[in-house]
Design a protein around this motif. Sequence first.
Motif, PDB file in Angstrom:
ATOM      1  N   THR A  13       0.830  -1.374  -0.127  1.00  0.00           N
ATOM      2  CA  THR A  13      -0.060   0.133   0.038  1.00  0.00           C
ATOM      3  C   THR A  13       0.711   1.312  -0.252  1.00  0.00           C
ATOM      4  OG1 THR A  13      -0.299  -0.071   2.461  1.00  0.00           O
ATOM      5  CG2 THR A  13      -1.990  -0.950   0.974  1.00  0.00           C
ATOM      6  N   SER A  14       2.190   1.177   0.486  1.00  0.00           N
ATOM      7  CA  SER A  14       2.747   2.542   0.598  1.00  0.00           C
ATOM      8  C   SER A  14       3.579   2.750  -0.690  1.00  0.00           C
ATOM      9  CB  SER A  14       3.858   2.419   1.713  1.00  0.00           C
ATOM     10  OG  SER A  14       4.919   1.416   1.365  1.00  0.00           O
ATOM     11  N   SER A  15       3.851   1.558  -1.442  1.00  0.00           N
ATOM     12  CA  SER A  15       4.554   1.646  -2.664  1.00  0.00           C
ATOM     13  C   SER A  15       3.672   2.191  -3.731  1.00  0.00           C
ATOM     14  CB  SER A  15       5.408   0.341  -3.007  1.00  0.00           C
ATOM     15  OG  SER A  15       4.470  -0.625  -3.299  1.00  0.00           O
ATOM     16  N   VAL A  16       2.247   1.845  -3.602  1.00  0.00           N
ATOM     17  CA  VAL A  16       1.135   2.006  -4.844  1.00  0.00           C
ATOM     18  C   VAL A  16       1.408   3.592  -5.142  1.00  0.00           C
ATOM     19  CG1 VAL A  16      -1.000   2.164  -3.518  1.00  0.00           C
ATOM     20  CG2 VAL A  16      -0.763   1.578  -6.130  1.00  0.00           C
ATOM     21  N   SER A  17       1.236   4.533  -4.320  1.00  0.00           N
ATOM     22  CA  SER A  17       1.243   5.814  -4.445  1.00  0.00           C
ATOM     23  C   SER A  17       2.508   6.284  -5.232  1.00  0.00           C
ATOM     24  CB  SER A  17       0.880   6.670  -3.282  1.00  0.00           C
ATOM     25  OG  SER A  17       1.746   6.410  -2.422  1.00  0.00           O
ATOM     26  N   HIS A  18       3.631   5.818  -4.808  1.00  0.00           N
ATOM     27  CA  HIS A  18       4.944   6.019  -5.257  1.00  0.00           C
ATOM     28  C   HIS A  18       4.901   5.923  -6.718  1.00  0.00           C
ATOM     29  CE1 HIS A  18       6.787   5.280  -1.209  1.00  0.00           C
ATOM     30  NE2 HIS A  18       5.974   6.237  -1.037  1.00  0.00           N
ATOM     31  N   HIS A  19       4.197   4.695  -7.148  1.00  0.00           N
ATOM     32  CA  HIS A  19       4.220   4.364  -8.508  1.00  0.00           C
ATOM     33  C   HIS A  19       3.499   5.201  -9.366  1.00  0.00           C
ATOM     34  CE1 HIS A  19       6.768   0.808  -7.479  1.00  0.00           C
ATOM     35  NE2 HIS A  19       6.631   0.496  -8.721  1.00  0.00           N
ATOM     36  N   LEU A  20       2.267   5.410  -8.862  1.00  0.00           N
ATOM     37  CA  LEU A  20       1.205   6.223  -9.572  1.00  0.00           C
ATOM     38  C   LEU A  20       1.555   7.620  -9.550  1.00  0.00           C
ATOM     39  CD1 LEU A  20      -2.045   4.721  -7.960  1.00  0.00           C
ATOM     40  CD2 LEU A  20      -1.147   4.204 -10.262  1.00  0.00           C
ATOM     41  N   PHE A  21       2.226   8.242  -8.813  1.00  0.00           N
ATOM     42  CA  PHE A  21       2.769   9.663  -8.659  1.00  0.00           C
ATOM     43  C   PHE A  21       3.855   9.613  -9.709  1.00  0.00           C
ATOM     44  CE2 PHE A  21      -0.035  10.620  -5.104  1.00  0.00           C
ATOM     45  CZ  PHE A  21      -0.557  11.743  -5.552  1.00  0.00           C
ATOM     46  N   GLY A  22       4.715   8.672  -9.733  1.00  0.00           N
ATOM     47  CA  GLY A  22       5.803   8.537 -10.497  1.00  0.00           C
ATOM     48  C   GLY A  22       5.725   8.485 -11.783  1.00  0.00           C
ATOM     49  N   GLY A  23       4.443   8.062 -12.143  1.00  0.00           N
ATOM     50  CA  GLY A  23       4.015   7.497 -13.578  1.00  0.00           C
ATOM     51  C   GLY A  23       4.378   6.304 -14.246  1.00  0.00           C
ATOM     52  N   PHE A  24       4.857   5.429 -13.007  1.00  0.00           N
ATOM     53  CA  PHE A  24       5.022   3.955 -13.186  1.00  0.00           C
ATOM     54  C   PHE A  24       4.056   3.147 -13.677  1.00  0.00           C
ATOM     55  CE2 PHE A  24       8.677   5.750 -10.777  1.00  0.00           C
ATOM     56  CZ  PHE A  24       9.704   5.285 -11.702  1.00  0.00           C
ATOM     57  N   PRO A  25       3.779   2.000 -14.549  1.00  0.00           N
ATOM     58  CA  PRO A  25       2.772   1.260 -14.672  1.00  0.00           C
ATOM     59  C   PRO A  25       2.248   0.608 -13.471  1.00  0.00           C
ATOM     60  CG  PRO A  25       4.616   1.158 -16.369  1.00  0.00           C
ATOM     61  CD  PRO A  25       5.043   1.778 -15.366  1.00  0.00           C
ATOM     62  N   ILE A  26       0.920   0.442 -13.438  1.00  0.00           N
ATOM     63  CA  ILE A  26       0.526  -0.574 -12.206  1.00  0.00           C
ATOM     64  C   ILE A  26       0.679  -1.874 -12.328  1.00  0.00           C
ATOM     65  CG2 ILE A  26      -1.985  -0.966 -13.102  1.00  0.00           C
ATOM     66  CD1 ILE A  26      -1.179   0.186  -9.527  1.00  0.00           C
ATOM     67  N   LYS A  27       1.204  -2.208 -13.632  1.00  0.00           N
ATOM     68  CA  LYS A  27       1.430  -3.784 -13.739  1.00  0.00           C
ATOM     69  C   LYS A  27       2.821  -4.052 -13.069  1.00  0.00           C
ATOM     70  CE  LYS A  27      -0.763  -4.285 -18.480  1.00  0.00           C
ATOM     71  NZ  LYS A  27      -0.768  -4.414 -19.668  1.00  0.00           N
ATOM     72  N   ALA A  28       3.687  -2.918 -13.141  1.00  0.00           N
ATOM     73  CA  ALA A  28       5.053  -3.277 -12.376  1.00  0.00           C
ATOM     74  C   ALA A  28       4.979  -3.356 -11.195  1.00  0.00           C
ATOM     75  CB  ALA A  28       5.971  -2.045 -12.863  1.00  0.00           C
ATOM     76  N   TRP A  29       4.105  -2.308 -10.634  1.00  0.00           N
ATOM     77  CA  TRP A  29       3.720  -2.282  -8.884  1.00  0.00           C
ATOM     78  C   TRP A  29       3.084  -3.810  -8.530  1.00  0.00           C
ATOM     79  CZ3 TRP A  29      -0.980  -3.230  -6.481  1.00  0.00           C
ATOM     80  CH2 TRP A  29      -1.140  -2.837  -5.215  1.00  0.00           C
ATOM     81  N   VAL A  30       2.236  -4.301  -9.413  1.00  0.00           N
ATOM     82  CA  VAL A  30       1.741  -5.631  -9.066  1.00  0.00           C
ATOM     83  C   VAL A  30       2.783  -6.579  -8.744  1.00  0.00           C
ATOM     84  CG1 VAL A  30       0.233  -7.631  -9.828  1.00  0.00           C
ATOM     85  CG2 VAL A  30      -0.551  -5.197  -9.917  1.00  0.00           C
ATOM     86  N   LEU A  31       3.640  -6.590  -9.718  1.00  0.00           N
ATOM     87  CA  LEU A  31       4.889  -7.645  -9.407  1.00  0.00           C
ATOM     88  C   LEU A  31       5.790  -7.432  -8.390  1.00  0.00           C
ATOM     89  CD1 LEU A  31       6.115  -8.300 -13.226  1.00  0.00           C
ATOM     90  CD2 LEU A  31       4.848  -9.792 -11.865  1.00  0.00           C
ATOM     91  N   GLU A  32       5.794  -6.175  -8.221  1.00  0.00           N
ATOM     92  CA  GLU A  32       6.938  -5.626  -7.217  1.00  0.00           C
ATOM     93  C   GLU A  32       5.834  -5.968  -5.786  1.00  0.00           C
ATOM     94  OE1 GLU A  32       7.779  -1.594  -7.686  1.00  0.00           O
ATOM     95  OE2 GLU A  32       8.595  -2.034  -9.664  1.00  0.00           O
ATOM     96  N   ALA A  33       4.765  -5.769  -5.603  1.00  0.00           N
ATOM     97  CA  ALA A  33       3.986  -5.870  -4.379  1.00  0.00           C
ATOM     98  C   ALA A  33       3.804  -7.326  -4.226  1.00  0.00           C
ATOM     99  CB  ALA A  33       2.661  -5.433  -4.532  1.00  0.00           C
TER     100      ALA A  33
END
Length: 137
Positions: free
Chosen positions: A100-120
């Motif tokens: 949950t803490s990293s999702v906003s970093h990804h979204l505000f940083g313009g990174f794809p949510i798909k990358a976040w799913v793998l990282e999370a």
Amino acid sequence: MEINLLSVAVASIAGIVIGAVWFGPKTFFPLWWKFLGKNPAEQPGTDNMAVIFGSTTVAAIIQAVVMAIVIGLAEQATGGMNTVTGLAIGALMGVGFAATSSVSHHLFGGFPIKAWVLEAGQDIVALAAMGAIIASV
């Protein structure tokens, strides 16, 4: 409350190994790299891989120490802890804090949510394993 240093060491190593396997060249790394919009020929990291691996190791140790503290407090509160409850605590910490803490970093940083799913996913699996290890020792 005492922290079992052996369980912290084993959990730290487990977290690093899970990350290495999760993002290995034969597992999720190629997909993650593609999601980030990177060219397969580009090499990850910086000029100093020692800093990357050193920082990753320090982070895994900190995660394991904090996990040991949380599990120790839960054990004091409930009177017992086992592998399954440790796994559940680790998974909850992975979902509730790491992901949950990293999702906003990804979204505000313009990174794809798909990358976040793998990282999370890797965070959740690693923290669950760390919790299971620490609670079982």
